[in-house]
Motif scaffolding. Structure first.
Motif, PDB file in Angstrom:
ATOM      1  N   THR A   1       0.894   4.580  11.145  1.00 23.21           N
ATOM      2  CA  THR A   1       1.160   4.259   9.742  1.00 23.21           C
ATOM      3  C   THR A   1      -0.136   4.127   8.957  1.00 23.21           C
TER       4      THR A   1
ATOM      5  N   THR B   1       6.314   3.598   7.873  1.00 23.95           N
ATOM      6  CA  THR B   1       6.222   2.265   7.256  1.00 23.95           C
ATOM      7  C   THR B   1       7.479   1.465   7.495  1.00 23.95           C
TER       8      THR B   1
ATOM      9  N   VAL C   1       5.000   8.783   5.590  1.00 24.39           N
ATOM     10  CA  VAL C   1       4.693   7.463   5.017  1.00 24.39           C
ATOM     11  C   VAL C   1       5.941   6.596   4.990  1.00 24.39           C
TER      12      VAL C   1
ATOM     13  N   ILE D   1       0.977   4.196  -2.847  1.00 28.96           N
ATOM     14  CA  ILE D   1       0.685   5.583  -2.492  1.00 28.96           C
ATOM     15  C   ILE D   1       1.794   6.513  -2.974  1.00 28.96           C
TER      16      ILE D   1
ATOM     17  N   ALA E   1       0.817  -1.217   0.000  1.00 32.57           N
ATOM     18  CA  ALA E   1       0.000   0.000   0.000  1.00 32.57           C
ATOM     19  C   ALA E   1       0.851   1.267   0.000  1.00 32.57           C
ATOM     20  N   PRO E   2       1.861   1.392   0.886  1.00 32.39           N
ATOM     21  CA  PRO E   2       2.696   2.595   0.863  1.00 32.39           C
ATOM     22  C   PRO E   2       3.433   2.791  -0.464  1.00 32.39           C
TER      23      PRO E   2
ATOM     24  N   CYS F   1      -1.281   6.696   5.970  1.00 27.75           N
ATOM     25  CA  CYS F   1      -1.546   6.160   4.633  1.00 27.75           C
ATOM     26  C   CYS F   1      -2.955   6.532   4.169  1.00 27.75           C
TER      27      CYS F   1
END
Length: 452
Positions: A430, A346, A342, A322, A318-319, A434
């Protein structure tokens, strides 16, 4: 794919990276108070190191002052200079240490070799001064990245927060090289896209620990810092190769290939010993802050190295998406912004990390508090207060400190809860950051400017 990283398009990043040569005091009274409090904190830490100093040799939990400097920096580097592998079983037999070092990059040994050439007491005092200098540089970088410039009162405040935080104090007390990793991370992220070679050189410091460079490397790639990662990888390989070849030539009796084979086997054995240490097991540790550690603690299991890697990969999905999406839209507010939050949060929750690594979160905390970057300005006061509160909690949460836990004797259940709080808070931060980044990205796509 081009290795040319385009310059930041967001004006906030350019402002965050500009290094002004002029200093200003800001609030003189505040600067004086922060300076005095900072000196008191440094003095108290010095006193505690001296009062609880650990004489090199077997580990003594009651007297652990500068134990990590001895076991992780001075004697391993000294062994390297002598041609002895600090990963091998012969090392603890020949030097006053508890055991061989885990899988740090051999570059650590080369960088700290000058200290190992000095008498121990001289090296200890010098390294304490180096750590204070690094704290100062980290504080300046946080202030610059938050668009506050070189304000003495701000820099003193940030340095004071580091020294008094559990993470900063533990690092100064034990003499671990965490602050070098943090400075490298700050510089690598803040200078990427503007000074690629400086960012690449900073990544050599980040490469000291695989659990630092792996998540940060992937996240910076997603951000578009391809050139910096490539240059940094090449420099890191060279920095690690030189001491490795020197040790291998001695370990193999002149046969470098055989020596390399021996070192690889030694690293595997050292990792097994490291994992077998009861303090390092997730079910027992009071300092781990990564997500897998807290899950393993409650499941009463000890995951293997590959489990850490698989969990990291899953948590990066996901990060990475992003950051890549924000890059394509030209959204990048740098180290102290949502982008930095982020990357840093993370990296802490995705793979093996300890509480002393939480100093990394000082950069986004500064950005949130200053609220001069556009991405933070879009957030409501309540949102910024919540995020800042979560960071301050993990920085100053002393309830999971070993000394306090031993005094409280609350039982295993309460002990598990207290030692899980930091990891849970970092994971929650986190997730929140996000979600915030996704919302702001969606607003950018839709052309909407809203307060989160």
């Amino acid at each position: 794919m081009s290795l040319e990283t385009p310059p930041p398009t967001d004006p906030s990043v350019v402002g965050a990276c500009d290094v002004s040569s002029s200093w200003r005091v800001g609030n003189r009274l505040a600067a004086s108070i922060y300076g005095l409090v900072l000196l008191i904190g440094i003095g108290l830490t010095c006193y505690r190191v001296i009062n609880r100093y650990q004489t090199p040799g077997p580990f003594d939990a009651a007297n652990a002052g500068y134990c990590d400097f001895h076991n992780g920096i001075y004697f391993p580097s000294q062994a390297m200079l002598d041609g002895v592998s600090p990963y091998g079983a012969k090392y603890p037999e020949a030097y006053p240490v508890e055991r061989q070092i885990p899988f740090f990059s051999p570059a650590v040994l080369a960088v700290h070799a000058p200290l190992a050439m000095l008498p121990l007491r001289v090296a200890e005092v010098l390294y304490f001064g180096i750590m204070l200098a690094i704290i100062w540089l980290c504080s300046i970088q946080c202030s610059l990245s938050a668009k506050l410039g070189r304000r003495l009162d701000v820099v003193l405040l940030i340095a004071t927060l580091i020294v008094y935080s559990r993470a900063g104090h533990a690092t100064l007390f034990s003499g671990y090289f965490t602050l070098e990793l943090i400075l490298g991370t700050f510089v690598a992220i803040s200078q990427a896209g503007r000074r690629p070679w400086l960012s690449a050189m900073a990544l050599v410091l980040v490469s000291f620990k695989p659990t630092y460079i792996l998540p940060i490397g992937f996240l910076m790639l997603a951000r578009g810092n391809i050139r910096e990662i490539v240059y940094g990888a090449l420099l890191s390989i060279v920095a690690a190769a030189v001491p490795t070849l020197w040790i291998a030539s001695n370990e193999g009796g002149g046969d470098v290939v055989q020596g390399l084979s021996n070192i690889i086997a030694q690293i595997g054995e050292a990792q097994e010993i490291h994992r077998a240490d009861p303090v390092e097991l997730p079910v027992n540790t009071w300092t781990r802050i990564d997500f897998l550690a807290v899950v393993a603690k409650w499941l009463n299991q000890s995951p293997e190295d590959m489990a850490h890697l698989w969990v990291m990969c899953a948590m990066l999905v996901a990060p990475v998406w992003i950051l890549n999406r924000r890059r394509r839209l030209g959204i990048d507010d740098g180290l102290a912004g949502v982008t930095g939050a982020v990357i840093l949060s993370t990296s802490l929750t995705a793979i093996y990390h300890h509480a002393y690594d939480l100093v990394l979160l000082l950069a986004p905390l500064t950005g949130i508090a200053a609220s001069r970057l556009p991405q933070w300005k879009q957030c409501s006061i309540a949102t910024r207060a919540m995020l800042a509160g979560m960071i301050l909690f993990v920085l100053f949460n002393f309830t999971s400190a070993k000394s306090l836990l031993d005094k409280l004797s609350l039982g295993p259940l309460f002990g598990q809860v207290l030692t899980s709080l930091n990891a849970m808070a970092v994971f929650a931060f986190t997730v929140c950051i996000c979600v915030l980044a996704i919302k702001q990205t969606w607003n950018k796509v839709c052309g909407v400017e809203s307060t989160s």
